[in-house]
Design an enzyme around this catalytic site. Structure first.
Site, PDB file in Angstrom:
ATOM      1  N   ASN A 185       0.931  -1.098  -0.218  1.00  7.58           N
ATOM      2  CA  ASN A 185       0.027  -0.022  -0.027  1.00  7.58           C
ATOM      3  C   ASN A 185       0.815   1.392   0.176  1.00  7.58           C
ATOM      4  OD1 ASN A 185      -1.697   2.029   0.288  1.00  7.58           O
ATOM      5  ND2 ASN A 185      -2.869   0.928   2.252  1.00  7.58           N
ATOM      6  N   ASP A 218      -1.597  -1.019  -4.035  1.00  6.74           N
ATOM      7  CA  ASP A 218      -1.796  -0.245  -5.150  1.00  6.74           C
ATOM      8  C   ASP A 218      -0.663  -0.076  -5.700  1.00  6.74           C
ATOM      9  OD1 ASP A 218      -0.055   1.540  -3.438  1.00  6.74           O
ATOM     10  OD2 ASP A 218      -1.827   2.558  -2.933  1.00  6.74           O
ATOM     11  N   ASP A 223      -5.919 -14.501 -19.617  1.00  8.19           N
ATOM     12  CA  ASP A 223      -6.626 -15.391 -18.638  1.00  8.19           C
ATOM     13  C   ASP A 223      -7.760 -16.180 -19.399  1.00  8.19           C
ATOM     14  OD1 ASP A 223      -7.706 -15.474 -16.006  1.00  8.19           O
ATOM     15  OD2 ASP A 223      -9.306 -14.394 -16.651  1.00  8.19           O
ATOM     16  N   GLU A 240      -2.833 -18.448 -20.260  1.00  6.34           N
ATOM     17  CA  GLU A 240      -3.215 -19.349 -18.692  1.00  6.34           C
ATOM     18  C   GLU A 240      -3.872 -20.638 -19.299  1.00  6.34           C
ATOM     19  OE1 GLU A 240      -6.462 -18.585 -16.690  1.00  6.34           O
ATOM     20  OE2 GLU A 240      -5.697 -19.669 -14.992  1.00  6.34           O
ATOM     21  N   ASP A 290      -4.094 -18.570  -7.667  1.00  8.50           N
ATOM     22  CA  ASP A 290      -5.285 -19.545  -7.755  1.00  8.50           C
ATOM     23  C   ASP A 290      -5.030 -20.706  -7.055  1.00  8.50           C
ATOM     24  OD1 ASP A 290      -6.730 -18.053  -9.840  1.00  8.50           O
ATOM     25  OD2 ASP A 290      -6.041 -18.888 -11.199  1.00  8.50           O
TER      26      ASP A 290
HETATM   27  C1  ARE Z   1     -14.181 -16.757  -6.774  1.00  3.58           C
HETATM   28  C2  ARE Z   1     -13.744 -17.269  -5.224  1.00  3.58           C
HETATM   29  C3  ARE Z   1     -13.437 -18.850  -5.162  1.00  3.58           C
HETATM   30  C4  ARE Z   1     -14.612 -19.665  -5.834  1.00  3.58           C
HETATM   31  C5  ARE Z   1     -14.880 -18.954  -7.249  1.00  3.58           C
HETATM   32  C6  ARE Z   1     -16.122 -19.983  -7.955  1.00  3.58           C
HETATM   33  O1  ARE Z   1     -12.582 -16.391  -4.946  1.00  3.58           O
HETATM   34  O2  ARE Z   1     -13.163 -19.303  -4.047  1.00  3.58           O
HETATM   35  O3  ARE Z   1     -14.189 -21.181  -5.709  1.00  3.58           O
HETATM   36  O4  ARE Z   1     -15.242 -17.689  -7.138  1.00  3.58           O
HETATM   37  O5  ARE Z   1     -17.252 -19.554  -7.405  1.00  3.58           O
HETATM   38  C7  ARE Z   1     -11.123 -14.900 -10.560  1.00  3.58           C
HETATM   39  C8  ARE Z   1     -10.768 -14.624  -9.093  1.00  3.58           C
HETATM   40  C9  ARE Z   1     -11.264 -15.852  -8.223  1.00  3.58           C
HETATM   41  C10 ARE Z   1     -12.759 -16.091  -8.461  1.00  3.58           C
HETATM   42  C11 ARE Z   1     -13.139 -16.207  -9.915  1.00  3.58           C
HETATM   43  C12 ARE Z   1     -14.491 -16.068 -10.043  1.00  3.58           C
HETATM   44  O6  ARE Z   1      -9.314 -14.588  -9.206  1.00  3.58           O
HETATM   45  O7  ARE Z   1     -10.808 -15.356  -7.002  1.00  3.58           O
HETATM   46  O8  ARE Z   1     -13.237 -17.068  -7.603  1.00  3.58           O
HETATM   47  O9  ARE Z   1     -12.601 -15.069 -10.778  1.00  3.58           O
HETATM   48  O10 ARE Z   1     -15.327 -15.087  -9.702  1.00  3.58           O
HETATM   49  C13 ARE Z   1      -9.732 -22.833 -14.289  1.00  3.58           C
HETATM   50  C14 ARE Z   1      -9.732 -21.887 -15.517  1.00  3.58           C
HETATM   51  C15 ARE Z   1      -8.814 -20.777 -15.282  1.00  3.58           C
HETATM   52  C16 ARE Z   1      -9.141 -20.043 -14.118  1.00  3.58           C
HETATM   53  C17 ARE Z   1      -9.320 -20.818 -12.638  1.00  3.58           C
HETATM   54  C18 ARE Z   1      -9.817 -20.133 -11.582  1.00  3.58           C
HETATM   55  O11 ARE Z   1      -9.108 -22.627 -16.321  1.00  3.58           O
HETATM   56  O12 ARE Z   1      -8.626 -20.148 -16.354  1.00  3.58           O
HETATM   57  O13 ARE Z   1     -10.150 -21.975 -13.341  1.00  3.58           O
HETATM   58  N1  ARE Z   1      -8.092 -19.069 -13.740  1.00  3.58           N
HETATM   59  C19 ARE Z   1      -8.309 -17.513 -14.077  1.00  3.58           C
HETATM   60  C20 ARE Z   1      -7.455 -16.628 -13.115  1.00  3.58           C
HETATM   61  C21 ARE Z   1      -8.278 -16.363 -11.962  1.00  3.58           C
HETATM   62  C22 ARE Z   1      -9.549 -15.694 -12.217  1.00  3.58           C
HETATM   63  C23 ARE Z   1     -10.060 -16.391 -13.409  1.00  3.58           C
HETATM   64  C24 ARE Z   1      -9.586 -16.963 -14.349  1.00  3.58           C
HETATM   65  C25 ARE Z   1     -11.600 -15.678 -14.163  1.00  3.58           C
HETATM   66  O14 ARE Z   1      -6.156 -17.034 -13.093  1.00  3.58           O
HETATM   67  O15 ARE Z   1      -7.883 -15.800 -10.828  1.00  3.58           O
HETATM   68  O16 ARE Z   1     -10.611 -15.971 -11.042  1.00  3.58           O
HETATM   69  O17 ARE Z   1     -11.148 -14.386 -14.581  1.00  3.58           O
HETATM   70  C26 ARE Z   1      -8.250 -27.435 -12.583  1.00  3.58           C
HETATM   71  C27 ARE Z   1      -8.812 -27.098 -14.127  1.00  3.58           C
HETATM   72  C28 ARE Z   1      -8.308 -25.802 -14.442  1.00  3.58           C
HETATM   73  C29 ARE Z   1      -9.013 -24.820 -13.623  1.00  3.58           C
HETATM   74  C30 ARE Z   1      -8.168 -24.997 -12.389  1.00  3.58           C
HETATM   75  C31 ARE Z   1      -8.507 -23.863 -11.197  1.00  3.58           C
HETATM   76  O18 ARE Z   1      -6.932 -27.980 -12.587  1.00  3.58           O
HETATM   77  O19 ARE Z   1      -8.345 -28.216 -15.072  1.00  3.58           O
HETATM   78  O20 ARE Z   1      -9.183 -25.479 -15.847  1.00  3.58           O
HETATM   79  O21 ARE Z   1      -8.783 -23.442 -14.140  1.00  3.58           O
HETATM   80  O22 ARE Z   1      -8.386 -26.354 -11.795  1.00  3.58           O
HETATM   81  O23 ARE Z   1     -10.100 -24.138 -10.817  1.00  3.58           O
END
Ligand code: ARE
Length: 585
Positions: free
Chosen positions: A141, A169, A324, A353, A420
């Site tokens: 921050n 920030d 993403d 990703e 994640d």
């Molecule tokens: C929020 C809550 C979580 C809750 C989720 C579901 O924080 O606790 O479980 O909601 O309701 C962003 C935020 C997350 C947020 C999510 C939804 O950072 O905090 O979670 O939005 O609001 C897959 C995708 C991959 C994705 C992951 C998360 O393929 O692209 O899921 N990652 C990106 C980013 C994340 C981001 C998002 C996408 C959305 O890096 O930070 O989340 O923009 C297995 C599967 C994968 C899967 C992985 C993880 O191995 O094979 O495909 O990835 O598990 O779940």
């Protein structure tokens, strides 16, 4: 010979150009069966008499297969080729028609023409990169004036909730850049920073504005410039799979329904477009109403987001993008994205990703590499939970490496954790020794090491949101030994070219004892890495032919000294100890 195990296809990752006049070929055979492998090649329009021959080298093995590789010179860009495989008893030919002892019956493979789009051009700097991932809301921050209401005290020992704010920030990042330079990283990857109501900012409401809680255009520019001043590159996070629900186009559809000119930007199931109890539209994952899925295959949507990406690349002078949910966006979008971004910054790095097999996206026309979650899985299973033997560990890594072109393999983001996932130290059950051994491996294996903020000072945390605690800045609460360990390895990596640019050869794998060793060679220089992941002190005998007889090897980690005698090196390592063998200069 098990003929059915022999495999090649005239396409990536089995055949791919390194340059417009060089085709790299790879062939997979059953382990231990083929003693020699050659490829006979020529221009597609010339006769057999004019063909040439290339001896392939066995570069990798896993539990079942061997891989042979070589480079075919292709001055006319049109290539046909046939493999000759020698076993103890026979010689086999392998081409498009199959495998035969008759050369003619095997046919030939055709790589019809080497096009520019098929040459995977990863920016040169990526080979020397070491990435540090920042989750800006939790890093530092620097401007309390920007803190949102209800901001929590900066405490690193309590798990955050999914809607907590702590006030991190961009100014905070600027202030810490000298610290990052001291650690020795040279590339920053920031999770999203555009306007969004959440703390993670993956639901973007305005792609054209920096989130006011993080700063403004000027702070952002100052951050990139300061980083560049310290020799540190900056990558942004591109979220083009979905927008936020406050995105202007989505708001318009909500307001005007079927009359909105933006209605096709999303996949609307029913009007009016309500968000609850069930969203009337497709979203990221299942039912995440504030992340409406974008129809990036439509020209107007594509154009809008390409302009966004171009704008930030140009205006901020950033060095690339992490993308993403990249495997759920259409390939045509990524092709156009690559072209557009590279036209603004020919040296921009593009990293998708994707947690699984990334092959189709790494063929020259879309991305350069990916966040290497398969690496993480292997490292967890070997170092953290010890479920895999050294043989399994090496096999999984090998097949992942052989699944992509070499240019991509050397630019993979080898991560131990991210925003994640559970933090690696937590995954190691807080065992710092295991964590360090994994870090040693991460810093010496082909690819780009990626450090998740705070891991280097021993931060702990379970899965999202617990892995996003505020960074520990009080020195007395940081694990300084771990920090020094990271700094030392990053420094060695920067000083020893083989660790950044070298090829990779397995040296010794002994699952029963937990021994794993490999060599990295660049030009004439070889560096060895020896790991004792077992539970006992071991004396390890390694073939020392990478160096001359009598050569002295030093381990900069322990200060140990080893001599190559009778073509061997003996190395004694404690349980959980790793060594780097560097020839004395
Ligand atoms: C929020 C809550 C979580 C809750 C989720 C579901 O924080 O606790 O479980 O909601 O309701 C962003 C935020 C997350 C947020 C999510 C939804 O950072 O905090 O979670 O939005 O609001 C897959 C995708 C991959 C994705 C992951 C998360 O393929 O692209 O899921 N990652 C990106 C980013 C994340 C981001 C998002 C996408 C959305 O890096 O930070 O989340 O923009 C297995 C599967 C994968 C899967 C992985 C993880 O191995 O094979 O495909 O990835 O598990 O779940």
């Amino acid at each position: 010979m098990l003929l059915e195990t022999i495999h090649h296809r005239p396409e990536s990752p089995y055949a791919y150009p390194l340059e417009l006049d060089q085709l790299r070929v790879r062939i997979r055979t059953k382990k231990g069966e083929v003693s020699g492998c050659r490829v006979f090649h020529g221009d597609r329009y010339r006769s057999e008499e004019e063909e040439e021959e290339v001896l392939l080298t066995q570069t990798a093995s896993d539990l079942w297969f061997d891989w042979f590789e070589g480079v075919i010179p292709a001055p006319t860009r049109r290539v046909q080729y046939v493999f000759r495989l020698d076993t103890e008893e026979n010689t086999w030919w392998y081409g498009e028609k199959g495998i035969s002892q008759e050369r003619g019956a095997a046919g030939v493979f055709h790589y019809a023409y080497i096009h520019e789009e098929a040459v995977l051009r990863v920016p040169e700097w990526a080979r020397d990169a070491a990435v540090y991932q920042i989750f800006p809301e939790r890093f530092a921050n620097g401007d309390a004036g920007l803190d949102p209401e209800g901001v929590l005290p900066w405490k690193s020992n309590t798990p955050p909730k999914s809607d907590s704010f702590y006030g991190g920030d961009l100014k905070g990042i600027i202030d810490r850049i000298p610290w990052l330079a001291e650690l020795g990283v040279n590339t920053l990857y920031l999770t999203p920073i555009f306007r969004s109501p959440s703390n993670h900012k993956y639901n973007i409401d305005d792609y054209e504005q920096i989130d006011p809680g993080f700063g403004d255009w000027k702070t952002c520019k100052a951050m990139v410039e300061t980083a560049h001043h310290y020799g540190i590159r900056v990558l942004f996070d591109g979220v083009f799979n979905h927008s936020g629900s406050g995105f202007f186009a989505f708001r318009d559809v909500q307001e005007k329904g079927a009359a909105s000119p933006y209605k096709n930007w999303f996949r609307i199931r029913d009007f009016p477009v309500v968000m609850s109890p069930q969203p009337h539209y497709e979203t990221f994952a299942d039912h995440i109403p504030d992340m409406p899925k974008l129809m990036t295959h439509l020209p107007e949507v594509r154009e809008y987001f390409l302009n966004v990406a171009e704008y930030w690349t140009r205006e901020m002078g950033i060095d690339g993008w992490r993308l993403d949910v990249a495997n759920e966006v259409d390939a045509a979008f990524w092709r156009a994205f690559r072209e557009r971004i590279r036209s603004v910054n020919p040296d921009a790095l593009i990293v998708g990703e994707i947690w699984h097999d990334p092959g189709p996206w790494l063929r020259g026309d879309q991305w350069d590499s990916v966040m290497n979650y398969r690496f993480r899985e292997a490292v967890i299973s070997f170092f953290a939970t010890c479920e895999w033997t050294a043989e399994e560990f090496e096999a999984r890594l090998t097949s992942a490496r052989m699944g992509v072109p070499e240019q991509a393999a050397s630019a993979m983001w080898n991560l131990l954790g991210s925003h994640d996932t559970e933090r690696f130290l937590t995954r190691c059950n807080h065992d710092r020794k295991r964590f360090q051994l994994a870090v040693l491996f991460q810093m010496t294996y082909p690819g780009i090491p990626m450090i998740y903020y705070g891991d280097e000072v021993g931060m702990e945390g379970g899965p999202d949101p617990d892995c996003r605690r505020p960074m520990v800045w009080e020195e007395e609460k940081q694990d300084r030994e771990l920090f020094d360990f990271h700094r030392k390895l990053l420094d060695l990596r920067h000083r020893l070219a083989p660790l950044r640019r070298g090829d990779y050869r397995t040296w010794k794998v002994d699952g029963k004892k937990g021994i794993y060793a490999f060599l990295r060679r660049y030009q004439e220089e070889s560096v060895g890495v020896v790991i004792n992941n077992g539970d006992r002190r071991r004396s390890i005998r390694l073939e020392g032919t990478a160096w001359g007889e009598g050569a002295v090897l030093l381990d900069p980690l322990s200060g140990g000294r080893f001599t190559v005698e009778e073509k061997h090196v003996f190395c004694t390592l404690d349980a959980g100890q790793g060594a780097l063998l560097v020839p004395e200069r």
